[in-house]
Design a protein around this motif. Structure first.
Motif, mmCIF file in Angstrom:
data_model
loop_
_atom_site.group_PDB
_atom_site.id
_atom_site.type_symbol
_atom_site.label_atom_id
_atom_site.label_comp_id
_atom_site.label_asym_id
_atom_site.label_seq_id
_atom_site.Cartn_x
_atom_site.Cartn_y
_atom_site.Cartn_z
ATOM 1 N N ASN A 101 -2.533 -14.484 0.642
ATOM 2 C CA ASN A 101 -2.546 -15.496 -0.431
ATOM 3 C C ASN A 101 -1.934 -14.978 -1.726
ATOM 4 O OD1 ASN A 101 -3.787 -17.631 1.002
ATOM 5 N ND2 ASN A 101 -5.719 -16.507 0.868
ATOM 6 N N LEU A 102 -0.906 -14.178 -1.605
ATOM 7 C CA LEU A 102 -0.225 -13.654 -2.787
ATOM 8 C C LEU A 102 0.869 -14.636 -3.176
ATOM 9 C CD1 LEU A 102 0.020 -9.849 -1.965
ATOM 10 C CD2 LEU A 102 -1.380 -10.942 -3.708
ATOM 11 N N THR A 103 0.670 -15.346 -4.269
ATOM 12 C CA THR A 103 1.600 -16.431 -4.615
ATOM 13 C C THR A 103 2.638 -16.022 -5.649
ATOM 14 O OG1 THR A 103 -0.028 -17.217 -6.196
ATOM 15 C CG2 THR A 103 -0.009 -18.271 -4.027
ATOM 16 N N ASP A 104 2.492 -14.863 -6.264
ATOM 17 C CA ASP A 104 3.473 -14.438 -7.269
ATOM 18 C C ASP A 104 4.832 -14.210 -6.605
ATOM 19 O OD1 ASP A 104 5.059 -13.234 -9.151
ATOM 20 O OD2 ASP A 104 3.653 -11.634 -9.651
ATOM 21 N N PRO A 105 5.850 -15.036 -6.974
ATOM 22 C CA PRO A 105 7.155 -14.892 -6.304
ATOM 23 C C PRO A 105 7.813 -13.536 -6.536
ATOM 24 C CG PRO A 105 7.267 -16.498 -8.102
ATOM 25 C CD PRO A 105 5.827 -16.177 -7.911
ATOM 26 N N GLN A 106 7.384 -12.829 -7.580
ATOM 27 C CA GLN A 106 8.028 -11.547 -7.875
ATOM 28 C C GLN A 106 7.599 -10.417 -6.947
ATOM 29 O OE1 GLN A 106 8.279 -10.419 -11.982
ATOM 30 N NE2 GLN A 106 8.511 -12.532 -12.619
ATOM 31 N N ILE A 107 6.624 -10.693 -6.086
ATOM 32 C CA ILE A 107 6.256 -9.668 -5.097
ATOM 33 C C ILE A 107 7.241 -9.781 -3.939
ATOM 34 C CG2 ILE A 107 4.459 -8.806 -3.541
ATOM 35 C CD1 ILE A 107 2.399 -10.065 -5.495
ATOM 36 N N GLY A 108 8.152 -8.825 -3.834
ATOM 37 C CA GLY A 108 9.165 -8.832 -2.791
ATOM 38 C C GLY A 108 8.593 -8.465 -1.433
ATOM 39 N N CYS A 109 9.322 -8.799 -0.391
ATOM 40 C CA CYS A 109 8.864 -8.580 0.988
ATOM 41 C C CYS A 109 10.026 -8.055 1.827
ATOM 42 C CB CYS A 109 8.395 -9.893 1.594
ATOM 43 S SG CYS A 109 6.975 -10.620 0.783
ATOM 44 N N ILE A 110 9.910 -6.834 2.316
ATOM 45 C CA ILE A 110 10.961 -6.229 3.135
ATOM 46 C C ILE A 110 10.300 -5.476 4.299
ATOM 47 C CG2 ILE A 110 12.817 -4.478 3.141
ATOM 48 C CD1 ILE A 110 13.282 -5.139 0.164
ATOM 49 N N SER A 111 10.954 -5.466 5.446
ATOM 50 C CA SER A 111 10.476 -4.668 6.572
ATOM 51 C C SER A 111 11.383 -3.467 6.785
ATOM 52 C CB SER A 111 10.436 -5.496 7.859
ATOM 53 O OG SER A 111 9.381 -6.418 7.808
ATOM 54 N N VAL A 112 10.767 -2.382 7.212
ATOM 55 C CA VAL A 112 11.469 -1.127 7.464
ATOM 56 C C VAL A 112 11.144 -0.713 8.882
ATOM 57 C CG1 VAL A 112 11.360 1.333 6.925
ATOM 58 C CG2 VAL A 112 11.413 -0.339 5.084
ATOM 59 N N ASN A 113 12.156 -0.282 9.626
ATOM 60 C CA ASN A 113 11.877 0.070 11.007
ATOM 61 C C ASN A 113 12.621 1.306 11.470
ATOM 62 O OD1 ASN A 113 11.359 -0.110 13.885
ATOM 63 N ND2 ASN A 113 10.650 -2.172 13.407
ATOM 64 N N CYS A 114 11.900 2.223 12.040
ATOM 65 C CA CYS A 114 12.519 3.237 12.907
ATOM 66 C C CYS A 114 11.477 3.625 13.941
ATOM 67 C CB CYS A 114 13.110 4.411 12.129
ATOM 68 S SG CYS A 114 12.033 5.284 11.060
ATOM 69 N N GLY A 115 11.100 2.635 14.741
ATOM 70 C CA GLY A 115 10.170 2.815 15.839
ATOM 71 C C GLY A 115 8.811 3.312 15.346
ATOM 72 N N CYS A 116 8.274 4.296 16.051
ATOM 73 C CA CYS A 116 6.936 4.797 15.732
ATOM 74 C C CYS A 116 6.906 5.588 14.427
ATOM 75 C CB CYS A 116 6.418 5.664 16.864
ATOM 76 S SG CYS A 116 6.092 4.687 18.334
ATOM 77 N N LEU A 117 8.070 5.863 13.859
ATOM 78 C CA LEU A 117 8.138 6.635 12.617
ATOM 79 C C LEU A 117 8.300 5.727 11.397
ATOM 80 C CD1 LEU A 117 10.582 9.418 13.895
ATOM 81 C CD2 LEU A 117 8.108 9.279 14.151
ATOM 82 N N SER A 118 8.145 4.429 11.609
ATOM 83 C CA SER A 118 8.430 3.461 10.538
ATOM 84 C C SER A 118 7.570 3.683 9.292
ATOM 85 C CB SER A 118 8.234 2.033 11.057
ATOM 86 O OG SER A 118 9.106 1.783 12.136
ATOM 87 N N ALA A 119 6.308 4.048 9.472
ATOM 88 C CA ALA A 119 5.442 4.242 8.296
ATOM 89 C C ALA A 119 5.920 5.442 7.478
ATOM 90 C CB ALA A 119 3.988 4.431 8.729
ATOM 91 N N LEU A 120 6.484 6.445 8.157
ATOM 92 C CA LEU A 120 7.001 7.615 7.434
ATOM 93 C C LEU A 120 8.261 7.226 6.658
ATOM 94 C CD1 LEU A 120 6.432 10.462 10.061
ATOM 95 C CD2 LEU A 120 4.862 9.446 8.409
ATOM 96 N N ALA A 121 9.106 6.405 7.267
ATOM 97 C CA ALA A 121 10.295 5.914 6.563
ATOM 98 C C ALA A 121 9.872 5.083 5.353
ATOM 99 C CB ALA A 121 11.154 5.074 7.506
ATOM 100 N N ALA A 122 8.827 4.273 5.507
ATOM 101 C CA ALA A 122 8.361 3.432 4.392
ATOM 102 C C ALA A 122 7.844 4.306 3.245
ATOM 103 C CB ALA A 122 7.283 2.469 4.875
ATOM 104 N N LEU A 123 7.161 5.404 3.573
ATOM 105 C CA LEU A 123 6.680 6.320 2.520
ATOM 106 C C LEU A 123 7.858 6.967 1.803
ATOM 107 C CD1 LEU A 123 3.646 8.050 4.251
ATOM 108 C CD2 LEU A 123 3.599 7.016 1.969
ATOM 109 N N ASP A 124 8.852 7.362 2.569
ATOM 110 C CA ASP A 124 10.035 8.026 2.011
ATOM 111 C C ASP A 124 10.821 7.047 1.114
ATOM 112 O OD1 ASP A 124 11.906 10.037 1.644
ATOM 113 O OD2 ASP A 124 12.727 9.952 3.671
ATOM 114 N N LEU A 125 11.107 5.847 1.644
ATOM 115 C CA LEU A 125 11.820 4.829 0.861
ATOM 116 C C LEU A 125 10.967 4.399 -0.338
ATOM 117 C CD1 LEU A 125 13.364 2.439 3.572
ATOM 118 C CD2 LEU A 125 14.459 4.318 2.366
ATOM 119 N N GLY A 126 9.671 4.266 -0.113
ATOM 120 C CA GLY A 126 8.762 3.880 -1.189
ATOM 121 C C GLY A 126 8.819 4.886 -2.336
ATOM 122 N N GLY A 127 8.871 6.164 -2.001
ATOM 123 C CA GLY A 127 8.994 7.204 -3.025
ATOM 124 C C GLY A 127 10.271 7.026 -3.834
#
Lengths: 331, 331
Positions: free
Chosen positions: A106-132
């Protein structure tokens, strides 16, 4: 990516959350139902139970995990400016799963962007790296990283040995900038990708030059095939000295190593390189929950006070490709 | 994401490439074969031709587009440190498509990382935005961004009106840091996501709470349904003043506006806000090639000398969600 010298990046994991479906499926149950030898799942897979969805969607589990992460971080969900979804499976082809998660929150603020990141089972690590990188460059200020796997609806009962290894679940964390007086940081990150199959035989039931969304594919026939011995051997070869390439830190300084929680191979391999007591897994209680495994393990490590602020934690994973990802956090 | 004040980021698109399958399918052919009124495709869809694969895989098309981008950038493929794949479709479930592209490019350096980024048809814009952050933070130095769509193998002949709008293809670009004396930069980027369906009815043939990889789904029955009028109305509402929220730049300074090349709606909408002659599309010759459309249009704009270094170019897209993404480049 080779980025030595660019780290540390002053980020902090502010809160972590998790969610699993209601239905717990114990290994005892499965062994009885499918006439497997008693104790087979624990002995062979290292799994005593896993959760399988009945009606829960991936977006619902992600939203629940995220809600707990917001609560633990003690921040209002509206304070994030980006959702980075690192899930392996998704509920619909469109819109992107990250947006479906935002809707469930229920997040209605349009300024909250939404993107998916994928590299299989390592996706969460890629998200941490990109997030940094996003936080370091100022492009984002506070990010929700959320990962899930829901594979049970596609199970083929003929391959119960494979299905028994898989669980459904989600985990989430809030990533923000660390304050100057705080010790937390992304100490280093490194991804290496080696061409070739390396023991992964691919999907039985899929012909060369056949596209996944082709109407000729019978999903029932798709079985992921790999040669675990080759994978482990090749993995060991490429992993040798990976940690010192990642960052020239004395291995003794590492408080915890969290391998990917996909198969026992990953943790067995890390136990050959680090003291067993430092290698932390949650595969026993969840099974293989794909990219959600790293964050799920981190959640339990924090909840059980096994790590504290300022501890060096290595999140490590080997994935199909063959890829190796290491994210070194000062938690 | 709200990131005003963090831009400009000194990046430069060093080269752009493209690739399509060998088989050109003209609208004339389709109209004859499916007994559609002559000229229907041009009039209704704005498309006179599209390319459909016979044996080409997405990774092959991506590798060809990338090879051209390397050549145009006059750099050796080994000089990149990351592949950001922004494709809508992929050849295999595992390994990740980014790794399959690396394999096809015969890039053996393990330090070239491979990650996929997804937010539907806006994925290439997300990749440009994330790419900028990665370069600004020093986490990556030079990035291959590549996008593709291969949807023809899954076409349902019953829905030829829908299939006729889709094409297969790939496009790629090399993103690096701009030198101090160079004018090129990422002038600004903004993503807004509005909850709700906004005219997207989703997929006919998919039940609530059904996961995409469920064995109960018959892919033949999946038809993407949307109400174009509602989409355009809602899109106009949310797009009002989007560009000034993205960056307070005088609209007159924009040399070119590249909308997403998905349907005529997107370009028609931009033509209501900007002079028609500034809105550039390639949908006529390629059809809807998903996330590859933005880079494909940019390729043709550069090849035909329609834009030059230092020109302000707005890449804009509306996607399912409803999401709006704007990337303002000083090319």
């Amino acid at each position: 990516m080779e980025a030595a010298g660019r780290y540390p990046i002053a980020i902090k994991i502010k809160g972590i959350g998790h969610s699993v479906p209601k239905k717990l499926v114990t290994s005892d149950e499965l062994e009885r139902k499918y006439k497997l030898e008693a104790g087979w799942c624990s002995r062979k897979l290292g799994i005593s139970g896993r959760y399988w969805v009945t009606k829960e969607s991936a977006a619902e589990l992600c939203a629940q995990a995220s809600a707990e992460a917001f609560q633990k971080a003690d921040i209002d969900p509206g304070e994030i400016d980006l959702i980075l979804n690192a899930s392996n499976t998704f509920d619909r082809i469109l819109p992107d799963q990250s947006i479906q998660i935002k809707d469930k929150l229920n997040l209605t603020d349009p300024q909250i962007g939404c993107i998916s990141v994928n590299c299989g089972c390592l996706s969460a690590l890629a998200a941490l790296d990109l997030g940094g990188a996003l936080i370091a460059s100022g492009v984002a200020k506070q990010i929700l990283i959320v990962a899930s796997l829901i594979s049970s609806p596609g199970f083929n009962e003929k391959n119960i040995q494979e299905s028994a290894a898989l669980g459904d679940g989600a985990a989430a964390l809030i990533l923000g900038a660390a304050k100057p007086q705080e010790d937390s940081c992304l100490y280093g990150a490194r991804m290496e990708t080696y061409s070739g199959a390396h023991g992964i035989k691919g999907f039985k039931g899929m012909k060369e030059h056949e596209t996944l969304f082709s109407k000729d594919i019978l999903f029932d026939d798709l079985t992921f095939e790999f040669d675990s011995q080759t994978m482990q051997q090749e993995g060991m070869k490429y992993n040798k000295n990976f940690v010192s390439r990642l960052f020239p830190v004395d291995k003794k300084c590492l408080q915890m190593i969290i391998p990917n929680q996909s198969t026992r191979i990953a943790s067995d391999m890390m136990k050959l390189m680090f003291p067993s007591r430092k290698v932390f897994t949650v595969i026993d209680q969840y099974g293989n929950i794909g990219a959600a495994g790293h964050i799920m393990a981190l959640y339990h490590a924090v909840e059980n006070n096994l790590i504290k602020r300022g501890d060096l934690v290595l999140l490590h994973g080997m994935g199909a490709g063959l890829s190796i990802y290491g994210v070194l956090l000062k938690y």
